[in-house]
Every structure is written in structure tokens, then in C-alpha cells.
Scaffold this motif. Structure first.
Motif, PDB file in Angstrom:
ATOM      1  N   UNK A  92       0.834  -1.131  -0.233  1.00 66.39           N
ATOM      2  CA  UNK A  92      -0.146  -0.148   0.047  1.00 66.39           C
ATOM      3  C   UNK A  92       0.893   1.201  -0.061  1.00 66.39           C
ATOM      4  N   UNK A  93       0.589   2.240  -0.929  1.00 63.06           N
ATOM      5  CA  UNK A  93       1.311   3.445  -1.188  1.00 63.06           C
ATOM      6  C   UNK A  93       0.128   4.528  -0.695  1.00 63.06           C
ATOM      7  N   UNK A  94       0.231   5.405  -0.016  1.00 64.91           N
ATOM      8  CA  UNK A  94      -0.596   6.644   0.302  1.00 64.91           C
ATOM      9  C   UNK A  94      -0.124   7.857  -0.476  1.00 64.91           C
ATOM     10  N   UNK A  95      -0.873   8.636  -0.742  1.00 64.68           N
ATOM     11  CA  UNK A  95      -0.461   9.813  -1.540  1.00 64.68           C
ATOM     12  C   UNK A  95      -1.567  10.857  -1.179  1.00 64.68           C
ATOM     13  N   UNK A  96      -1.322  12.277  -1.339  1.00 66.00           N
ATOM     14  CA  UNK A  96      -2.441  13.247  -1.403  1.00 66.00           C
ATOM     15  C   UNK A  96      -2.381  14.192  -0.427  1.00 66.00           C
ATOM     16  N   UNK A  97      -1.791  13.836   0.779  1.00 61.11           N
ATOM     17  CA  UNK A  97      -1.530  14.704   1.923  1.00 61.11           C
ATOM     18  C   UNK A  97      -0.973  15.982   1.701  1.00 61.11           C
ATOM     19  N   UNK A  98      -1.299  16.833   2.721  1.00 57.71           N
ATOM     20  CA  UNK A  98      -0.775  18.297   2.502  1.00 57.71           C
ATOM     21  C   UNK A  98      -1.269  19.278   3.599  1.00 57.71           C
ATOM     22  N   UNK A  99      -0.999  20.524   3.357  1.00 63.52           N
ATOM     23  CA  UNK A  99      -1.323  21.530   4.369  1.00 63.52           C
ATOM     24  C   UNK A  99      -2.604  22.240   3.625  1.00 63.52           C
ATOM     25  N   UNK A 100      -3.745  22.173   4.289  1.00 62.46           N
ATOM     26  CA  UNK A 100      -4.801  23.043   3.880  1.00 62.46           C
ATOM     27  C   UNK A 100      -5.414  23.914   5.171  1.00 62.46           C
ATOM     28  N   UNK A 101      -6.522  24.719   4.685  1.00 66.03           N
ATOM     29  CA  UNK A 101      -7.204  25.415   5.842  1.00 66.03           C
ATOM     30  C   UNK A 101      -8.428  24.772   6.153  1.00 66.03           C
TER      31      UNK A 101
END
Length: 119
Positions: free
Chosen positions: A4-13
Motif C-alpha cells: 500500500x502506498x498513500x499520497x495526497x496529503x498536505x497543508x490545507x485551511x
């Protein structure tokens, strides 16, 4: 075993949306349940949602029900977590996991992706 390989995270408001992806590989994904978990700073890992790879069954934790949606794309072997109306309490490392149908415990885990929601 499922890779399994996750992606798409980040900094949001606060109030923003974000979609996480989890690319899965296994010889027989149809035999598995795919789940999403979150670990906030200083807290234990929390189960958020799950989906049957075959069929349409989904389940959600009360804390995210109505805001998060789990789905999967069989052609791409990918599971998604659509997150709406994010708040700072949603900040944490998000993990994708898999378990054989009928088992209690998740036995395959991704490396996690960081989601930070600023106020």
C-alpha cells in the motif's frame, strides 16, 4: 500480503477539502477490506473508514461520518478518502491498511501521509 502506498496529503485551511489516494497491489484484492486510519499528534491511531474491495460495503467512524467518503477504483487498484469540511482536529498522519475479509486485525499498512489543517 498487500502493498500500500498513500499520497495526497498536505497543508490545507479549515473548511477545505482533500482527497487521499492509496495504491494497492496484491494477487487477490477481492479478498480484502481496505481501511483508512488517522494518528493525531500525541494520540492513538484511530480507525476512520473501511470499504470492501469487492462489492459496495462501506463503514465510517462517527467522527467522520457525513464528511469523509471512502471509494475505490478497481481499474487503478486505488482506494480514495475524500475529506470535506476539514478542521484542525483532522490533522494527523493518515494510513491506508488492508485485512483479509473476516479477520479482525489489519495486517498490511502503508507508510502514511501527513495532513495538516490550519485554523
Amino acid at each position: 500480503q498487500v502493498q500500500l502506498v498513500e499520497s495526497g496529503g498536505g497543508l490545507v485551511q479549515t473548511g477545505d477539502s482533500l482527497r487521499l489516494s492509496c495504491a494497492a497491489s496484491a494477487s487477490t484484492l477481492s479478498l480484502y477490506v481496505l481501511g483508512w486510519f488517522r494518528q493525531a499528534p500525541g494520540k492513538e491511531r484511530e480507525w476512520l473508514a473501511a470499504i470492501l474491495w469487492s462489492g459496495r460495503g462501506t463503514d465510517y467512524a462517527d467522527s467522520v461520518k457525513g464528511r469523509f467518503t471512502v471509494s475505490r477504483d478497481i481499474r487503478r487498484n486505488t482506494v480514495y478518502l475524500q475529506m470535506n469540511s476539514l478542521t484542525p482536529e483532522d490533522t494527523g498522519v493518515y494510513y491506508c491498511a488492508a485485512k483479509p475479509r473476516g479477520d479482525r486485525d489489519y495486517t498490511s499498512w502503508g507508510q502514511g501521509t501527513q495532513v495538516t489543517v490550519s485554523s
